[in-house]
Design a protein around this motif. Structure first.
Motif, PDB file in Angstrom:
ATOM      1  N   GLY A  25      22.536 -37.502  16.336  1.00  0.00           N
ATOM      2  CA  GLY A  25      23.465 -38.525  15.875  1.00  0.00           C
ATOM      3  C   GLY A  25      24.774 -37.928  15.391  1.00  0.00           C
ATOM      4  O   GLY A  25      25.847 -38.518  15.566  1.00  0.00           O
ATOM      5  N   LYS A  26      24.677 -36.740  14.799  1.00  0.00           N
ATOM      6  CA  LYS A  26      25.893 -36.036  14.372  1.00  0.00           C
ATOM      7  C   LYS A  26      26.719 -35.622  15.587  1.00  0.00           C
ATOM      8  O   LYS A  26      27.953 -35.779  15.596  1.00  0.00           O
ATOM      9  N   ALA A  27      26.049 -35.114  16.622  1.00  0.00           N
ATOM     10  CA  ALA A  27      26.753 -34.723  17.843  1.00  0.00           C
ATOM     11  C   ALA A  27      27.416 -35.930  18.499  1.00  0.00           C
ATOM     12  O   ALA A  27      28.531 -35.830  19.026  1.00  0.00           O
ATOM     13  N   ILE A  28      26.734 -37.076  18.469  1.00  0.00           N
ATOM     14  CA  ILE A  28      27.306 -38.306  19.038  1.00  0.00           C
ATOM     15  C   ILE A  28      28.538 -38.730  18.254  1.00  0.00           C
ATOM     16  O   ILE A  28      29.577 -39.071  18.821  1.00  0.00           O
ATOM     17  N   ALA A  29      28.427 -38.725  16.915  1.00  0.00           N
ATOM     18  CA  ALA A  29      29.531 -39.185  16.067  1.00  0.00           C
ATOM     19  C   ALA A  29      30.754 -38.280  16.171  1.00  0.00           C
ATOM     20  O   ALA A  29      31.895 -38.761  16.186  1.00  0.00           O
TER      21      ALA A  29
ATOM     22  N   ALA B   1       5.824 -37.425  20.751  1.00  0.00           N
ATOM     23  CA  ALA B   1       6.408 -37.899  19.500  1.00  0.00           C
ATOM     24  C   ALA B   1       7.889 -38.233  19.623  1.00  0.00           C
ATOM     25  O   ALA B   1       8.387 -39.150  18.950  1.00  0.00           O
ATOM     26  N   LEU B   2       8.604 -37.520  20.472  1.00  0.00           N
ATOM     27  CA  LEU B   2      10.047 -37.739  20.596  1.00  0.00           C
ATOM     28  C   LEU B   2      10.401 -38.852  21.575  1.00  0.00           C
ATOM     29  O   LEU B   2      11.495 -39.409  21.517  1.00  0.00           O
ATOM     30  N   ARG B   3       9.477 -39.164  22.479  1.00  0.00           N
ATOM     31  CA  ARG B   3       9.777 -40.147  23.522  1.00  0.00           C
ATOM     32  C   ARG B   3      10.023 -41.535  22.924  1.00  0.00           C
ATOM     33  O   ARG B   3       9.250 -42.015  22.109  1.00  0.00           O
ATOM     34  N   GLY B   4      11.107 -42.141  23.332  1.00  0.00           N
ATOM     35  CA  GLY B   4      11.427 -43.485  22.853  1.00  0.00           C
ATOM     36  C   GLY B   4      12.156 -43.509  21.528  1.00  0.00           C
ATOM     37  O   GLY B   4      12.533 -44.591  21.059  1.00  0.00           O
ATOM     38  N   LEU B   5      12.365 -42.348  20.916  1.00  0.00           N
ATOM     39  CA  LEU B   5      13.062 -42.295  19.636  1.00  0.00           C
ATOM     40  C   LEU B   5      14.501 -42.778  19.809  1.00  0.00           C
ATOM     41  O   LEU B   5      15.200 -42.347  20.727  1.00  0.00           O
ATOM     42  N   VAL B   6      14.941 -43.680  18.956  1.00  0.00           N
ATOM     43  CA  VAL B   6      16.305 -44.209  19.027  1.00  0.00           C
ATOM     44  C   VAL B   6      17.177 -43.447  18.029  1.00  0.00           C
ATOM     45  O   VAL B   6      16.925 -43.471  16.828  1.00  0.00           O
ATOM     46  N   ILE B   7      18.189 -42.767  18.532  1.00  0.00           N
ATOM     47  CA  ILE B   7      19.072 -41.945  17.710  1.00  0.00           C
ATOM     48  C   ILE B   7      20.348 -42.729  17.405  1.00  0.00           C
ATOM     49  O   ILE B   7      21.049 -43.166  18.315  1.00  0.00           O
ATOM     50  N   SER B   8      20.623 -42.910  16.142  1.00  0.00           N
ATOM     51  CA  SER B   8      21.818 -43.640  15.723  1.00  0.00           C
ATOM     52  C   SER B   8      22.959 -42.655  15.482  1.00  0.00           C
ATOM     53  O   SER B   8      22.735 -41.539  14.970  1.00  0.00           O
ATOM     54  N   ALA B   9      24.168 -43.036  15.837  1.00  0.00           N
ATOM     55  CA  ALA B   9      25.334 -42.184  15.610  1.00  0.00           C
ATOM     56  C   ALA B   9      25.425 -41.812  14.137  1.00  0.00           C
ATOM     57  O   ALA B   9      25.348 -42.684  13.263  1.00  0.00           O
ATOM     58  N   GLY B  10      25.552 -40.518  13.856  1.00  0.00           N
ATOM     59  CA  GLY B  10      25.654 -40.037  12.494  1.00  0.00           C
ATOM     60  C   GLY B  10      24.334 -39.635  11.872  1.00  0.00           C
ATOM     61  O   GLY B  10      24.322 -38.966  10.834  1.00  0.00           O
ATOM     62  N   SER B  11      23.227 -40.007  12.488  1.00  0.00           N
ATOM     63  CA  SER B  11      21.913 -39.720  11.922  1.00  0.00           C
ATOM     64  C   SER B  11      21.250 -38.550  12.643  1.00  0.00           C
ATOM     65  O   SER B  11      21.212 -38.523  13.878  1.00  0.00           O
TER      66      SER B  11
ATOM     67  N   SER C 167      17.497 -27.960   7.001  1.00  0.00           N
ATOM     68  CA  SER C 167      18.947 -27.965   7.104  1.00  0.00           C
ATOM     69  C   SER C 167      19.582 -28.977   6.142  1.00  0.00           C
ATOM     70  O   SER C 167      19.115 -30.119   6.021  1.00  0.00           O
ATOM     71  N   ARG C 168      20.641 -28.536   5.476  1.00  0.00           N
ATOM     72  CA  ARG C 168      21.377 -29.413   4.572  1.00  0.00           C
ATOM     73  C   ARG C 168      22.590 -30.052   5.255  1.00  0.00           C
ATOM     74  O   ARG C 168      23.325 -30.802   4.617  1.00  0.00           O
ATOM     75  N   HIS C 169      22.770 -29.757   6.512  1.00  0.00           N
ATOM     76  CA  HIS C 169      23.963 -30.241   7.216  1.00  0.00           C
ATOM     77  C   HIS C 169      23.700 -31.488   8.061  1.00  0.00           C
ATOM     78  O   HIS C 169      24.613 -31.975   8.724  1.00  0.00           O
ATOM     79  N   ILE C 170      22.488 -31.978   8.022  1.00  0.00           N
ATOM     80  CA  ILE C 170      22.149 -33.190   8.763  1.00  0.00           C
ATOM     81  C   ILE C 170      21.302 -34.095   7.888  1.00  0.00           C
ATOM     82  O   ILE C 170      20.701 -33.653   6.902  1.00  0.00           O
TER      83      ILE C 170
ATOM     84  N   ALA D 273      22.177 -29.739  19.913  1.00  0.00           N
ATOM     85  CA  ALA D 273      22.411 -31.057  20.510  1.00  0.00           C
ATOM     86  C   ALA D 273      23.827 -31.097  21.069  1.00  0.00           C
ATOM     87  O   ALA D 273      24.775 -30.690  20.389  1.00  0.00           O
ATOM     88  N   VAL D 274      23.957 -31.564  22.317  1.00  0.00           N
ATOM     89  CA  VAL D 274      25.262 -31.620  22.983  1.00  0.00           C
ATOM     90  C   VAL D 274      25.502 -33.037  23.491  1.00  0.00           C
ATOM     91  O   VAL D 274      24.656 -33.592  24.200  1.00  0.00           O
ATOM     92  N   PRO D 275      26.636 -33.637  23.139  1.00  0.00           N
ATOM     93  CA  PRO D 275      26.920 -34.984  23.642  1.00  0.00           C
ATOM     94  C   PRO D 275      27.322 -34.964  25.105  1.00  0.00           C
ATOM     95  O   PRO D 275      27.897 -33.996  25.595  1.00  0.00           O
ATOM     96  N   VAL D 276      27.021 -36.040  25.800  1.00  0.00           N
ATOM     97  CA  VAL D 276      27.471 -36.257  27.172  1.00  0.00           C
ATOM     98  C   VAL D 276      28.677 -37.179  27.084  1.00  0.00           C
ATOM     99  O   VAL D 276      28.561 -38.328  26.643  1.00  0.00           O
ATOM    100  N   VAL D 277      29.844 -36.671  27.467  1.00  0.00           N
ATOM    101  CA  VAL D 277      31.092 -37.414  27.292  1.00  0.00           C
ATOM    102  C   VAL D 277      31.753 -37.657  28.646  1.00  0.00           C
ATOM    103  O   VAL D 277      32.047 -36.704  29.379  1.00  0.00           O
TER     104      VAL D 277
END
Length: 287
Positions: free
Chosen positions: A63-67, A49-59, A80-83, A101-105
Motif C-alpha cells: 500500500g505504501k508503494a501504491i501511494a 494466506a496471501l491469495r485474495g488479500l485486498v491491499i489499500s493504498a497507504g497500508s 518494521s517501523r516504516h509501514i 514491493a514495486v508498483p506497476v505504473v
C-alpha cells in the motif's frame, strides 16, 4: 475487476522475478479501483494466506508503494517501523521477512503491485531491486499494449462501420486513418499475450481489410495466401515505410522484412512495392 489477460501477464512477470532475482516467493495483483489492489497471483507460496488479500493504498508495504508510486522494501516485515501492519497475519502465515514491493505504473497511473520476498531477515541488494523493477516494467508494457489495442479496436470498429472515406458523413482522409489503424493493430498483434484478445484484434483487422471500396472476389482470396508477417510487412509498405522503418515497427531485422516482402510480392504476382500493395488490397488483405 481485472480481466484474465491481466492474470496471464502477472503470472509471467512473477515467474520471471523469481528466476532472475533468486527470491523464493513472488506475488502480486492489479488495482480493482483507484485505491485497492487484490493479490491474485502467487508464485512459490507455501500457503494460500496471501491469495485474495485486498491491499489499500497507504497500508502495509504494498500500500505504501501504491501511494508513493515507487518501490519500497523492508528488511524484516514483522518488526518494521516504516509501514503499517494491517496484513501481518497473512504475512506471518507465509513466513515472510524481507520483502520488496514495486508498483506497476502505466501512463502515470498506478495499476498494480508486485512483491518479492525472502523467509529470512536480510537486506535486499541492488540485483533484487533491479529484478523486481524489471518484472513490474514487463507488466506495464503488456498493459500499455493492451490499452492501445483496445483504444484502436474501439476506434476502428467505428471507422469500419462508417465505411471508406467516400461514405456519407465521413471526414476527408478518414479512410487513410483506417488504413493506419489497421497497420498499427497488425504490428501490435504479436505482442498481445492473451489469445482471445489477439484473435479479436486480428478479426477486426480482417473486417477493416474487407471493408475497403475494392471488394475482393472469392477467387482472389483463394488464390492469395499470405503469411501473417507477410501481411504485416505489406501493410507497413502501404503506409510508405521503408524496410528499415518496417523492421523497427514490427520488431524484426531489416533482412527479415526484405525476405517477407519478397515472398509476398511473389505470391501476389507483383514486381514492385506499389504493385504489391495494390494487389493486396484487391485480394482483400489490406483496407
Amino acid at each position: 475487476m481485472p480481466e484474465p489477460v491481466d492474470a496471464v501477464e502477472m503470472r509471467t512477470a512473477l515467474a520471471g522475478l523469481r528466476r532472475t532475482s533468486g527470491l523464493p516467493v513472488a506475488f502480486g495483483g492489479l488495482l480493482s479501483d483507484a485505491r485497492h489492489a487484490r493479490i491474485a497471483e502467487l508464485d512459490g507460496a507455501r500457503t494460500g494466506a496471501l491469495r485474495g488479500l485486498v491491499i489499500s493504498a497507504g497500508s502495509g508495504l504494498g500500500g505504501k508503494a501504491i501511494a508513493l508510486a515507487r518501490p519500497c522494501a523492508v528488511t524484516d516485515y514483522p518488526t518494521s517501523r516504516h509501514i503499517s501492519h494491517e496484513y501481518d497475519t497473512a504475512v506471518a502465515a507465509e513466513g515472510l521477512r524481507s520483502v520488496v514491493a514495486v508498483p506497476v505504473v502505466v501512463r502515470r497511473r498506478v495499476r498494480g503491485v508486485l512483491y518479492g520476498a525472502l523467509r529470512t531477515p536480510v537486506s535486499l541488494g541492488d540485483r533484487t531491486f533491479d529484478a523486481a523493477v524489471a518484472a513490474a516494467r514487463d507488466v506495464e508494457q503488456a498493459l500499455a499494449v493492451r490499452d492501445e489495442v483496445r483504444e484502436l479496436l474501439a476506434l476502428t470498429r467505428e471507422q469500419a462501420a462508417a465505411g471508406p472515406g467516400t461514405a456519407p458523413g465521413a471526414a476527408p482522409g478518414a479512410w487513410e486513418d483506417v488504413r493506419e489503424a489497421h497497420r498499427e493493430l497488425r504490428a501490435l498483434a504479436p505482442r498481445v499475450a492473451d489469445p482471445a484478445l489477439r484473435d479479436a484484434l486480428l478479426a477486426v483487422c480482417g473486417r477493416l481489410a474487407s471493408a475497403s471500396g475494392a471488394r475482393a472476389t472469392p477467387a482472389a482470396v483463394m488464390e492469395v495466401r499470405l503469411a501473417p508477417r507477410e501481411v504485416d510487412v505489406v501493410a507497413c509498405v502501404a503506409a510508405g515505410a521503408t524496410n528499415a522503418a518496417a523492421a523497427r515497427q514490427l520488431g524484426l531485422r531489416p533482412e527479415t522484412v526484405k525476405g517477407y516482402l519478397r515472398s509476398a510480392m511473389r505470391k501476389l504476382g507483383a514486381h514492385t512495392r506499389l504493385e504489391a500493395v495494390v494487389a493486396a488490397r484487391r485480394a482483400g488483405l489490406l483496407p
